[in-house]
Design a protein around this motif. Structure first.
Motif, PDB file in Angstrom:
ATOM      1  N   UNK A  23       0.832  -1.199   0.000  1.00 29.44           N
ATOM      2  CA  UNK A  23       0.000   0.000   0.000  1.00 29.44           C
ATOM      3  C   UNK A  23       0.870   1.254   0.000  1.00 29.44           C
TER       4      UNK A  23
ATOM      5  N   UNK B 193       0.489   5.245   0.817  1.00 30.08           N
ATOM      6  CA  UNK B 193      -0.493   6.057   1.529  1.00 30.08           C
ATOM      7  C   UNK B 193      -0.536   7.500   1.066  1.00 30.08           C
TER       8      UNK B 193
ATOM      9  N   UNK C 190      -0.978  10.147   2.879  1.00 28.85           N
ATOM     10  CA  UNK C 190      -0.169  11.034   3.730  1.00 28.85           C
ATOM     11  C   UNK C 190       1.226  10.441   3.981  1.00 28.85           C
TER      12      UNK C 190
ATOM     13  N   UNK D  89       2.661   8.207   5.441  1.00 27.79           N
ATOM     14  CA  UNK D  89       2.772   7.279   6.575  1.00 27.79           C
ATOM     15  C   UNK D  89       4.203   6.815   6.804  1.00 27.79           C
ATOM     16  N   UNK D  90       5.129   7.770   6.867  1.00 24.19           N
ATOM     17  CA  UNK D  90       6.515   7.423   7.183  1.00 24.19           C
ATOM     18  C   UNK D  90       6.731   7.550   8.680  1.00 24.19           C
ATOM     19  N   UNK D  91       7.610   6.713   9.203  1.00 26.70           N
ATOM     20  CA  UNK D  91       7.927   6.791  10.631  1.00 26.70           C
ATOM     21  C   UNK D  91       8.923   7.932  10.833  1.00 26.70           C
ATOM     22  N   UNK D  92       8.512   8.983  11.564  1.00 30.96           N
ATOM     23  CA  UNK D  92       9.376  10.161  11.661  1.00 30.96           C
ATOM     24  C   UNK D  92      10.666   9.894  12.428  1.00 30.96           C
ATOM     25  N   UNK D  93      10.682   8.830  13.218  1.00 26.23           N
ATOM     26  CA  UNK D  93      11.875   8.549  14.020  1.00 26.23           C
ATOM     27  C   UNK D  93      12.888   7.671  13.272  1.00 26.23           C
TER      28      UNK D  93
ATOM     29  N   UNK E 227      11.203  -1.207   6.151  1.00 27.47           N
ATOM     30  CA  UNK E 227      10.315  -1.587   7.254  1.00 27.47           C
ATOM     31  C   UNK E 227       9.467  -2.829   6.953  1.00 27.47           C
TER      32      UNK E 227
ATOM     33  N   UNK F 114      16.178  11.923   7.492  1.00 23.56           N
ATOM     34  CA  UNK F 114      14.918  11.649   8.178  1.00 23.56           C
ATOM     35  C   UNK F 114      13.767  12.299   7.416  1.00 23.56           C
TER      36      UNK F 114
ATOM     37  N   UNK G 204      11.424  14.362   7.984  1.00 25.70           N
ATOM     38  CA  UNK G 204      11.140  15.795   8.060  1.00 25.70           C
ATOM     39  C   UNK G 204      12.170  16.630   7.312  1.00 25.70           C
TER      40      UNK G 204
ATOM     41  N   UNK H 248       9.130  12.522   0.112  1.00 21.59           N
ATOM     42  CA  UNK H 248       8.554  11.601   1.104  1.00 21.59           C
ATOM     43  C   UNK H 248       7.713  10.535   0.419  1.00 21.59           C
TER      44      UNK H 248
ATOM     45  N   UNK I  80       9.221   1.926  -0.332  1.00 21.14           N
ATOM     46  CA  UNK I  80       8.876   0.957   0.704  1.00 21.14           C
ATOM     47  C   UNK I  80       7.921  -0.103   0.160  1.00 21.14           C
ATOM     48  N   UNK I  81       6.943   0.343  -0.652  1.00 19.42           N
ATOM     49  CA  UNK I  81       5.984  -0.602  -1.229  1.00 19.42           C
ATOM     50  C   UNK I  81       6.676  -1.513  -2.248  1.00 19.42           C
TER      51      UNK I  81
ATOM     52  N   UNK J  38      -2.730   6.428  10.290  1.00 16.94           N
ATOM     53  CA  UNK J  38      -2.246   5.825   9.051  1.00 16.94           C
ATOM     54  C   UNK J  38      -0.897   5.129   9.257  1.00 16.94           C
TER      55      UNK J  38
ATOM     56  N   UNK K  34      12.668  14.685  16.237  1.00 12.86           N
ATOM     57  CA  UNK K  34      11.544  14.170  15.459  1.00 12.86           C
ATOM     58  C   UNK K  34      10.199  14.533  16.051  1.00 12.86           C
TER      59      UNK K  34
END
Lengths: 267, 251
Positions: free
Chosen positions: A93, A95, A97, A99-103, A112, A144, A146, A153, A160-161, B147, B246
């Protein structure tokens, strides 16, 4: 066929065959709102099918049901001949928005899906690096989210998909949160990707131009409750140059035609 | 700070008030305020006594145990309330009551339950710290981008994966904010607990000093405790800034 100039879109009956099939899908939310009603659709292997319709027609709901993230109230999704009961490795999938992990770094975000599958670190990072390069982000592995623009992004989301090597890619308005220029470039890159990857794409958008530009098949949905209004084969040659395609008469006529069809649903 | 267009170092405020204190003390205006230099001398002397060192050890031990308990109980409870609506409905009001309640009033009850010893102090520390940790953890968990959870599920995440790889990490900034506030409250808890029990640790020392009007020692101990509280808050603040990179970039 790319310059045939035909004005009539080639319509096919909505026969449910293909790698992904929706059979009698209905969805009523807890509050009693019916989002989808009796969807029967086939998504041919190796093609890009777009779900197009006005806001609130349930296109994202349908995509999430195909993904196994939502349960339909009635009906079944069949992927590769087997009924879907939840998310599976043959579907990935992308997304709206991102849907990335900001950390997590770009590298870890892209890896991932493989991390969850228990692929060893060295191996999954190798795979992730190659897909990061494929979406044009080589050199950004340790950044990262951000630190990246919206377009970048979404490229991470796409990488990732791709990294999990699913046969079916589900994309929920992937370009809606990026600016117009980025969007165009993205659409062109997507076409290249479809040519080179031989995957099946299911794509949700509310942009008619985008739908016709990237798709082999466009599914028009009616407003709530969403039902299949028409299935249109674009018959466009996506292999040619983007400029050619955007000036193609068949492309322009089809955009106009779909606009006329959708128009009647607008108040 | 700037005075008359000139930069004044932060330390200046400390030096200024220390001098003012010294002058007031030397003038012998108020019996309760001995000269600052005498207080410092008393402090140097006090830290060398066995009684003080035992009290410090007891304080740190009670603080660590109480705070550990608060984390062990508070974070899981906060996660539960953030994820399960029934738990939130059942406990939410009470957590909110306790987070703003004057918990000192409950210490005598704890004393009756746990006796006049270290256990009472540990429980007091826990009671002071736990509620804000619960509340902030819950807020963090509730605000995790849905999400991100869908993303993890779509890539085949198990229930455990969702908690360990998404929920706790995504809520980490709020959890740490709760822990920082919890530590500040726990410092209050460890002092108030000892003062009320007043036969062990710093409580015993305070009791001893104030009852015998040993104001130099009394102030020395007070200064030390204030400094300790500030240091603890600063340490957590520093740890918090490390993950801020972050925290500010989410969404």
């Amino acid at each position: 066929m790319n310059t045939s100039g035909a004005t009539d879109p080639v319509e096919t009956a909505t026969k449910p065959d293909g790698i992904v099939q929706a059979r009698g899908i209905s969805k009523t939310y807890d509050g009693g709102i019916q989002a989808l009603e009796g969807i029967d659709l086939g998504f041919p292997k190796g093609e890009l099918t777009t779900l197009l319709g006005p806001s609130g027609c349930g296109k994202t709901t349908l995509l999430k049901i195909i993904a196994g993230l939502l349960e339909p109230s009635a009906g079944t999704i069949i992927v590769n001949g087997r009924a879907v009961t939840g998310p599976g490795p043959e579907r990935a999938f992308v997304f709206q928005d991102f849907a990335l992990m900001p950390w997590a770094s770009v590298l870890r975000n892209v890896a991932f899906g493989l991390e969850l599958r228990g692929v060893p670190r060295r191996e999954r990072h190798g795979i992730a690096r190659s897909h990061i390069a494929k979406v044009g982000l080589a050199g950004f592995e340790e950044r990262y989210p951000h630190e990246l623009s919206g377009g970048m992004r979404q490229r991470v989301g796409l990488a990732r998909a791709l990294a999990v090597d699913a046969e079916v890619l589900l994309m929920d308005e992937p370009f809606s949160a990026v600016d117009e220029q980025t969007r165009r470039k993205f659409q062109e890159d997507l076409l290249h990707l479809i040519q080179s990857e031989n995957k099946t794409f299911i794509f949700v958008t509310h942009s008619i131009e985008e739908a016709v530009y990237v798709s082999d098949q466009v599914v028009l949905l009616t407003p709530r409750p969403g039902a299949v209004s028409r299935v249109i084969r674009t018959g466009l040659d996506h292999g040619g140059s983007p400029e050619e395609l955007r000036r193609n008469k068949r492309y322009l006529d089809m955009v106009e035609e779909i606009w006329q069809m959708l128009r009647e649903y607008l108040v | 700070m700037r005075i008359l267009g000139r930069d004044i170092p932060i330390m200046f405020a400390l030096v200024f008030w220390a001098l003012a204190w010294e002058i007031v003390g030397r003038a012998e205006l108020v019996f309760l305020v001995p000269p600052f230099s005498h207080v410092l001398a008393a402090l140097a002397e006090m830290v060398q006594t066995g009684k003080f060192q035992d009290a410090t050890l007891l304080t740190f031990e009670s603080f660590a145990l109480g705070m550990g308990l608060a984390l062990l109980l508070g974070i899981p409870l906060g996660v539960l309330m953030g994820r399960v609506e029934a738990a939130e409905k059942l406990l939410g009001t009470w957590v909110n009551v306790f987070v703003s309640a004057p918990l000192t009033a409950l210490v005598p009850v704890i004393m009756i339950l746990f006796g006049l010893g270290q256990t009472t102090i540990v429980v007091t520390v826990m009671l002071f710290a736990v509620w804000i940790i619960v509340l902030d953890t819950q807020a963090g968990i509730k605000h995790v981008n849905p999400s991100l959870l869908e993303m993890a599920r779509s890539f085949g995440a198990s229930r455990l994966d969702l908690y360990a790889r998404i929920l706790l990490l995504a809520a980490l900034p709020e959890i740490l904010a709760g822990v920082r506030l919890g530590i500040i409250r726990a410092v209050k808890g460890v002092v108030i607990g000892q003062l009320l029990v007043s036969i062990i640790g710093y409580g015993e020392l305070f009791e001893l000093y104030s009852r015998n009007f040993l104001m130099e020692q009394f102030w020395a101990l007070t200064i030390l405790l204030f400094a300790f509280a500030m240091l603890a808050a600063e340490l957590v603040g520093w740890a918090e800034r490390k993950v801020e990179f972050y925290a500010g970039a989410r969404g």
